[in-house]
Design a protein around this motif. Sequence first.
Motif: not given
Length: 276
Positions: A39-40, A86-88, A92-94, A73-77
């Motif tokens: 969920a990136n 990650l901050q954003e 949202a998830v909180v 940041i949210m990403a998969h190599p």
Amino acid sequence: MTAAAGSPGSWSENVLEYFLRNNQITARDGAEITWYHAANHKARMKEALQSAVHMIEADVILPEDGSEHGQPIMAHPPEVSSDNTLQEWLAAVVKSNKGIKLDFKSLAAVEPSMMLLGNMKRYLKRPVWINADILPGPNGSGRVVDAKPFLDTVTSFFPDVTFSLGWTTGWHPQKVNEGYSWPMVKEMDDICSDLSQPVTFPVRAALVRQSCSQLLWLLEKSSRYSLTIWTGKEDNYAVEDLLCVRDLFDKSQVFYDILEPQSHEFKQAIGIKVNL
């Protein structure tokens, strides 16, 4: 033997205890926990948050090109960019009641990510799993995350987090794939036996059936241990392999983060209602 549970709302609280307490599952059965994988990007994150899943998994990297001012940041190599930091993601998830699993592919992203998590800790009264592949495993060719600095860094910020510690793996359709060997599970136990936190071991579904003896031995070493069975997109394995695991292991010690159509077939086979 059941997996150890931290205090209610702590990051080491057993996932089953947390979702039972919130009336989101009906039994101490890892197969009842549902997952959203990778969920990136913001669209996938929003889809995950609007879904009925219990746990959201996402990947954290530190951009090597200096973008986002050194923010994780949210990403998969091999992806190296994302529309989501990650901050954003945490902001949202909180707002949800979902548990989270953050997967790290390098040490560089860990400390800045722990600092961001620290800012959110008072709002995240739920299971938080921190994942990395710390040992080479069957057919594994990926780079491992150095275990000691990874564990030391995370624990220095959050002694009550749940660790998800795995092996790098590969799977090849044209050959016999070896499972998790005795040296692999013994080395993992050597690393984890000194920890006080719960530890779940992510293991590849296509490699589990041939590794049952080794993985049973590993889980018997501590009540803090569990397995999380996951699948690669191209992996070929039978639902019967999962049913074999189901028969051999304590139901409270095995989670199933698996893809369709096997997830649906597996849950039908064991009598768990499937939400479509």
